[in-house]
Design an enzyme around this catalytic site. Structure first.
Site, PDB file in Angstrom:
ATOM      1  N   SER A 248      -3.025   5.603  -3.458  1.00  0.00           N
ATOM      2  CA  SER A 248      -2.802   4.394  -2.660  1.00  0.00           C
ATOM      3  C   SER A 248      -2.764   4.749  -1.186  1.00  0.00           C
ATOM      4  O   SER A 248      -2.851   5.921  -0.825  1.00  0.00           O
ATOM      5  CB  SER A 248      -1.488   3.744  -3.071  1.00  0.00           C
ATOM      6  OG  SER A 248      -0.412   4.576  -2.704  1.00  0.00           O
ATOM      7  N   LYS A 249      -2.638   3.730  -0.373  1.00  0.00           N
ATOM      8  CA  LYS A 249      -2.640   3.941   1.088  1.00  0.00           C
ATOM      9  C   LYS A 249      -1.638   5.016   1.470  1.00  0.00           C
ATOM     10  O   LYS A 249      -1.841   5.782   2.399  1.00  0.00           O
ATOM     11  CB  LYS A 249      -2.239   2.664   1.851  1.00  0.00           C
ATOM     12  CG  LYS A 249      -2.992   1.425   1.497  1.00  0.00           C
ATOM     13  CD  LYS A 249      -2.215   0.551   0.509  1.00  0.00           C
ATOM     14  CE  LYS A 249      -3.108   0.321  -0.691  1.00  0.00           C
ATOM     15  NZ  LYS A 249      -2.518   0.119  -1.975  1.00  0.00           N
ATOM     16  N   ARG A 250      -0.559   5.002   0.724  1.00  0.00           N
ATOM     17  CA  ARG A 250       0.526   5.947   0.961  1.00  0.00           C
ATOM     18  C   ARG A 250       0.010   7.399   1.008  1.00  0.00           C
ATOM     19  O   ARG A 250       0.535   8.234   1.729  1.00  0.00           O
ATOM     20  CB  ARG A 250       1.538   5.769  -0.175  1.00  0.00           C
ATOM     21  CG  ARG A 250       2.832   6.495  -0.079  1.00  0.00           C
ATOM     22  CD  ARG A 250       3.769   5.969  -1.166  1.00  0.00           C
ATOM     23  NE  ARG A 250       3.147   5.997  -2.494  1.00  0.00           N
ATOM     24  CZ  ARG A 250       2.937   7.122  -3.198  1.00  0.00           C
ATOM     25  NH1 ARG A 250       3.301   8.270  -2.722  1.00  0.00           N
ATOM     26  NH2 ARG A 250       2.389   7.059  -4.389  1.00  0.00           N
TER      27      ARG A 250
END
Length: 476
Positions: A248-250
């Site tokens: 994910s973006k994380r």
RNA sequence: GGCCCCAUCGUCUAGAGGUUAGGACACGGCUCUUUCAAGGCCGCGGCACGGGUUCGAUUCCCGUUGGGGCCGCCA
């Protein structure tokens, strides 16, 4: 008695709630490859039923990322937001046929139920209270303006999914409850739209991420209620970050455009993604789109999740840079160059000098720019290591010698430097390293004499004189 | 917690009962070399565990463990 060969119809259906994720890109790619291989149709559908979260510019962003990757679709993009009539009609029909029903609980009541179940440590399921309401009564309450959601009457039997990648999967009935199809404000919900659309578009194969596997029994029940043919399913393993959690973006660099901006070539990203879960069966790693389209098959797609490895992507990219034509590379590097670049013939030569030394076109852009503008400063460690007290003197003599060269080629400059070194009784390296530093500002790079030839006499000497001043200054 | 999925080197994978378990990235070494790369060669490193089935299991079945996903009037 022969079956009419139905041409496969597949779709990629992203929600415009963020930019295109590499996982989404791979799903799109597999759909596309499958469609091409099977001579089917690839459809793009934008799932923008959530008016609060969906944003038009994000959908544009996804479209442009797909275009950049070369993921062309045959039909679409079809926006769900333009098809509310279809969903409304389907919902009305399901209610009329008593395959779905109105449920009048308020969100607060449901919330309380959920909390109670939680507190008691049991799994929450919707009570199914709405099932018991008489249809006439239901209609009356709806006409009277009472708010309701539409729920699907889930069958009380085990739902079997034959997944093309995972095989047979059974979902016992007590695991599923009557999920909502339409919100109380009349907006159709995700699962409902997916199935209505898949049925409407006559989708034959649903190829999507593993995260939808648990939703599949809902979809199967919905297709049945809709009286639609149930498509075949193929659930792909998730793409994970290095922490083995869903990418994910994380994690950073989960979006296609981040890789684009980092100087990754679309061909390389597509190639890398294709191999994340699929392999041609032999030892080939570098595959053209044509080869993939010819050889892709779901039977060869693995079921397990895979970790996204930026290192291998970078390697893949360097493989494409190594074989791509200089002209192509120049065109693509232009956007990445931080400043001016040399004229075309020189730039093409520079590309040949650097193609094995860069891993991204971003780096290539920097390399090109380094020929057009003199170094702003010099590598500190390089100065320490390569500039000795005697260096300015040696350099001055070399410059004098270079000035008199009638022609300026890699061969002539090399000869001049080696002669100068010999005259001073030092190894050529004693001059080569400081000259490189003076010319480029750094201690690593393309072969020095090729660089000098490319730079030309005037620029080379200008840079060397400037460097000479600098070394004299720091020496005294 | 319930349901579901997954399990070969650190990572991506080939393998579909009998293989010295193959390749790629990364890593280490050598080579090439004016530097750095690229290339070539070599090396390190793996079938999660326990039961079955079988003459024989990485491969089939069950369980354990570990990881992941889904359980909304989100998508």
């Amino acid at each position: 008695m022969t079956d009419t060969p139905t041409t496969p119809r597949v779709r990629f259906a992203p929600s415009p709630t963020g930019s295109l994720h590499v996982g989404g890109a791979r799903t799109a790619l597999y759909n596309l490859l499958f469609a091409r291989r099977e001579r089917g149709t690839f459809i793009l559908r934008i799932e923008d039923t959530d008016v609060e979260r969906s944003r038009e510019e994000l959908s544009e962003q996804i479209l442009s990322a797909m275009k950049w990757l070369g993921l062309d679709y045959d039909e679409g993009p079809i926006h769900q937001s333009g098809r509310w009539e279809l969903y409304r009609a389907a919902a009305d029909r399901l209610i009329a046929e008593e395959k779905a029903y109105r449920a009048f609980e308020t969100p607060e009541e449901l919330d309380a139920d959920r909390k109670r179940a939680d507190a008691e440590g049991r799994a929450y399921r919707y009570s199914g209270a709405g099932r018991a309401i008489d249809p006439g009564e239901s209609d009356r309450r709806a006409r009277a303006g009472e708010r309701f959601v539409v729920r699907l009457r889930m069958p009380a039997e085990t739902i079997v999914v034959e997944d093309m990648i995972r095989g047979r999967i059974e979902f016992p009935p007590d695991a599923l409850d009557d999920f909502a199809l339409v919100r109380s404000d009349g907006h159709p919900l995700y699962h409902f739209c997916v199935c209505v659309d898949d049925a409407d578009m006559r989708i034959t194969h649903v190829i999507r991420g593993d995260d939808h596997l648990a939703n599949t029994p809902k979809h199967v029940a919905l297709f049945q209620a809709l009286g639609a043919e149930i498509p075949r399913f193929a659930h792909l393993g998730m793409i994970l970050g290095t922490d083995r959690k869903k990418l994910s973006k994380r994690h950073g660099a989960a979006a296609v455009e981040e890789w684009r901006d980092a100087g990754i070539l679309p061909e390389a990203l597509v190639n890398y993604l294709a191999l994340l879960g699929w392999a041609p069966g032999d030892d080939r790693e570098i595959l053209s789109r044509a080869e993939m389209e010819k050889e892709f098959s779901l039977e060869r797609v693995g079921a397990s999740p895979s970790v996204f490895d930026p290192e291998k992507l970078l390697w893949m990219n360097s493989q494409y840079i190594a074989t791509m034509s200089a002209e192509e590379l120049l065109a693509r590097s232009l956007k990445s160059a931080p400043g001016a670049i040399p004229d075309r013939p020189a730039a093409l030569k520079a590309i040949e000098l650097h193609r094995t030394r860069v891993r991204t076109i971003f780096e290539m852009g920097r390399a090109l720019a380094s020929y057009a503008s003199d170094p702003a400063d010099y590598d500190a460690d390089g100065l320490k290591k390569n500039v000795k007290p005697e260096t300015p003197n040696q350099l001055a003599k070399l410059v004098a010698r270079l000035e008199t060269l009638p022609d300026w080629t890699a061969a002539s400059t090399e000869a001049a430097l080696r002669e100068a070194a010999q005259e001073d009784g030092v190894a050529a390296g004693k001059l080569i390293h400081p000259v490189r530093l003076g010319l480029t500002g750094v201690t690593v790079g393309a072969p020095l004499f090729d660089v000098m030839e490319l730079l030309g006499k005037e620029t080379s000497l200008r840079r060397l004189r400037a460097f000479l001043e600098r070394t004299k200054a720091s020496g005294s």
